[in-house]
Design a protein around this motif. Sequence first.
Motif, mmCIF file in Angstrom:
data_model
loop_
_atom_site.group_PDB
_atom_site.id
_atom_site.type_symbol
_atom_site.label_atom_id
_atom_site.label_comp_id
_atom_site.label_asym_id
_atom_site.label_seq_id
_atom_site.Cartn_x
_atom_site.Cartn_y
_atom_site.Cartn_z
ATOM 1 N N ILE A 279 0.819 -1.219 0.000
ATOM 2 C CA ILE A 279 0.000 0.000 0.000
ATOM 3 C C ILE A 279 0.846 1.260 0.000
ATOM 4 O O ILE A 279 0.383 2.343 -0.364
ATOM 5 C CB ILE A 279 -0.958 0.004 1.217
ATOM 6 N N GLU A 280 2.119 1.126 0.372
ATOM 7 C CA GLU A 280 2.968 2.312 0.375
ATOM 8 C C GLU A 280 3.459 2.697 -1.014
ATOM 9 O O GLU A 280 3.934 3.800 -1.222
ATOM 10 C CB GLU A 280 4.166 2.091 1.291
ATOM 11 N N SER B 83 -1.600 2.772 -3.885
ATOM 12 C CA SER B 83 -2.430 3.756 -3.188
ATOM 13 C C SER B 83 -3.460 4.330 -4.141
ATOM 14 O O SER B 83 -4.630 4.482 -3.803
ATOM 15 C CB SER B 83 -1.597 4.932 -2.667
ATOM 16 N N LEU B 84 -2.993 4.653 -5.330
ATOM 17 C CA LEU B 84 -3.886 5.273 -6.306
ATOM 18 C C LEU B 84 -4.939 4.283 -6.791
ATOM 19 O O LEU B 84 -6.121 4.617 -6.911
ATOM 20 C CB LEU B 84 -3.053 5.810 -7.483
ATOM 21 N N LEU C 100 -9.000 -3.208 3.684
ATOM 22 C CA LEU C 100 -7.741 -3.264 2.965
ATOM 23 C C LEU C 100 -6.760 -4.151 3.704
ATOM 24 O O LEU C 100 -6.618 -4.056 4.913
ATOM 25 C CB LEU C 100 -7.184 -1.848 2.879
ATOM 26 N N ASN D 226 -2.673 -5.798 3.370
ATOM 27 C CA ASN D 226 -1.390 -5.715 2.695
ATOM 28 C C ASN D 226 -0.754 -7.098 2.672
ATOM 29 O O ASN D 226 -0.663 -7.739 3.701
ATOM 30 C CB ASN D 226 -0.488 -4.773 3.511
ATOM 31 N N GLU E 124 -3.411 8.550 0.378
ATOM 32 C CA GLU E 124 -2.435 8.716 -0.708
ATOM 33 C C GLU E 124 -1.254 9.581 -0.303
ATOM 34 O O GLU E 124 -0.228 9.603 -0.978
ATOM 35 C CB GLU E 124 -3.113 9.323 -1.931
ATOM 36 N N SER F 243 0.302 6.892 4.615
ATOM 37 C CA SER F 243 0.599 5.509 4.226
ATOM 38 C C SER F 243 1.572 4.893 5.212
ATOM 39 O O SER F 243 1.406 3.755 5.649
ATOM 40 C CB SER F 243 1.249 5.438 2.840
#
Lengths: 357, 357
Positions: free
Chosen positions: A78-79, A84-85, A103, A105, B79, B84
């Motif tokens: 997610i980083e 993220s987008l 969510l 990861n 974002e 994050s």
Amino acid sequence: MKKTAPKTQSITVSDVARAAKVSKATAARVLGGYGVVSDMIRADVLAAAKILDYRPNELARSMTTGRSGIIGVVVGDIENPFFSLAVRGISDAARAAGFNVILANSGERIEDEKTAVRILIGKRVDGLIVTPSESRDISHLRDIHRSGRPLALLDRGLPDLGVDTVTIDDRGSAMRATRILADAGHRNIAYVTAVEGHEYRDLAQIYTSSVRERIDGFLTVCRDAGIERPERYVRLGATSPVEAGRVADKLLSGPDRPTAILASDSVIALEIFRVIRQRGLRVSEDISLITFHNADWTSVTTPPITVIDQPVYALGKSVADLLIRRLKGETRSPERLILPTTIIERGSVGPPSNRGR
Amino acid sequence: MKKTAPKTQSITVSDVARAAKVSKATAARVLGGYGVVSDMIRADVLAAAKILDYRPNELARSMTTGRSGIIGVVVGDIENPFFSLAVRGISDAARAAGFNVILANSGERIEDEKTAVRILIGKRVDGLIVTPSESRDISHLRDIHRSGRPLALLDRGLPDLGVDTVTIDDRGSAMRATRILADAGHRNIAYVTAVEGHEYRDLAQIYTSSVRERIDGFLTVCRDAGIERPERYVRLGATSPVEAGRVADKLLSGPDRPTAILASDSVIALEIFRVIRQRGLRVSEDISLITFHNADWTSVTTPPITVIDQPVYALGKSVADLLIRRLKGETRSPERLILPTTIIERGSVGPPSNRGR
DNA sequence: ATGAAAGCGCTAACAA
DNA sequence: TTGTTAGCGCTTTCAT
């Protein structure tokens, strides 16, 4: 024992029903927004609910309806701005359709991915969106399907699995980027990617479709350009900024330093950029660089970076839309969307240099 | 060949119990890992569960236990690399303690924040971590407390609310950064921040603690340095890259252009950097720049950016640890952690220039 | 050590 | 329209 001093006493439909002097069913109809209730009683129930500060227990609701209103999303990292987008695309589509998103990861680790899927199924999510970290072990993904929940794949395809999939044109994108480099005269072009692994041998060793397709496209164009053994410049293992830096450092310190590099994502590109600088080299003049993902910073460096612009938000939105349509009862054969990319040429590509080689 | 489970109906403890020829309670004891069961029966139940491919229904489990094993997290903007990274800190701590995380985005909009909190409470999360987007309307946060669930605040304090809070030293950080600029000789220093609003008038108009503290620190140092009316250079409204660009553009096009800028996050700093370039100005020589958050790209620009390095991962980890301790039954008065920052001086600060002014 | 039975808060048949 | 009742899948007394 009756309700004396329960720990977290929350207000239930029963409480509201009692206060409004109606049956539990009637109160539930008003509170749950289903069935038919007269306006007068509705007002009474609503008033009672307000006074008592009633909050529906979504858990109980989900238990009886069988639907949770949640879409489970498992992404690699997610980083990474790419994810993220994409997740924002998913979230926006989900919210618009009245769904929530959980969510998780995976860190691109198959075991963590399996755990996440197991938990999400346990939570009875209505459907899942996954970026499978590899294609060898997909039993947990088959399980999803078997559990009757729709699954959709994001960014990476799994031919063995007949499910909705949205990817970008990985092979074509890699080809076009590589061609730009080859056309500029480069004969020593490296491809640096994030997949697990030490040394690249052949495509069969790559279990992530997007990575495989990109390498395939890269090698194809290299060979078309008459470059011999282009695979010697394929570098795996750039799985984190630190690892990417290590890979870049090794790549640029060898005697056979490439004159151009194609990076598989913006996190890797940033580290490559950093290492190029650290070694006193110049991007474009000494080493040409192109990367996947039009990350925000790529346009402000000196020089700005030529990038493969992927429709990342649309990627997330599309896969969520596909899943949601199924969630709403649509039945059709699995769809495979391949989203086109564009190349934004900036200033990081120049003719090959022999400096220091 | 593994026998596949029926598609429509999932396997329950009853099914397993029947297959293992034991009571529902016994099967549940084995499957749920509680109570006492003889080894022989345990083996039978486990075998039956395996054959039937039993998956616990976490929803039902949560309903009866009252615990979901989920921590709800509401952040302003996932974002933004700042969030994050903080979320990763939270997730790591949560996972280590056996909790899962549901993530919701408020987009810094109070209404969306309220909705997210309502939904999360509905899902019966065990506790919540929130970055409150403003301090005026916190009824939904009081509700959390009232519902008996612990709440912890991330990055922004709410003095009226007696809950665990972890922030960074906003005031001190802003002071030190501003002092660097003032010491370099700057008298026209701007502070650009993301909070909603058009024109800055006074601190009472700022409802986000971190923003207020930073502006306060900024103004204090400016005044100490003998700068008159420093508040004329405080700019609000940089709530997205596009808005940040607009704000930066306006700031740099006026007749009273500042010679130095302090940005409240890396997303804003990037846009400022971009605009400075677009206007043919040079960072450091023409305009000095410092930003909060040591984002990855800040070290590779030309010149690299001087930053306030915040312990973002630790921020997330600490707040999660605090919440988890409460979740595990710890009772103590609310804790307020203020994490220290360090300034990384790079090349974006120089003496003031009069060029074009 | 094991089983029977009572809920958790809600929805969904079916009755009235 | 409104009420009664029966679960959803699980945990949790309370017996045995």
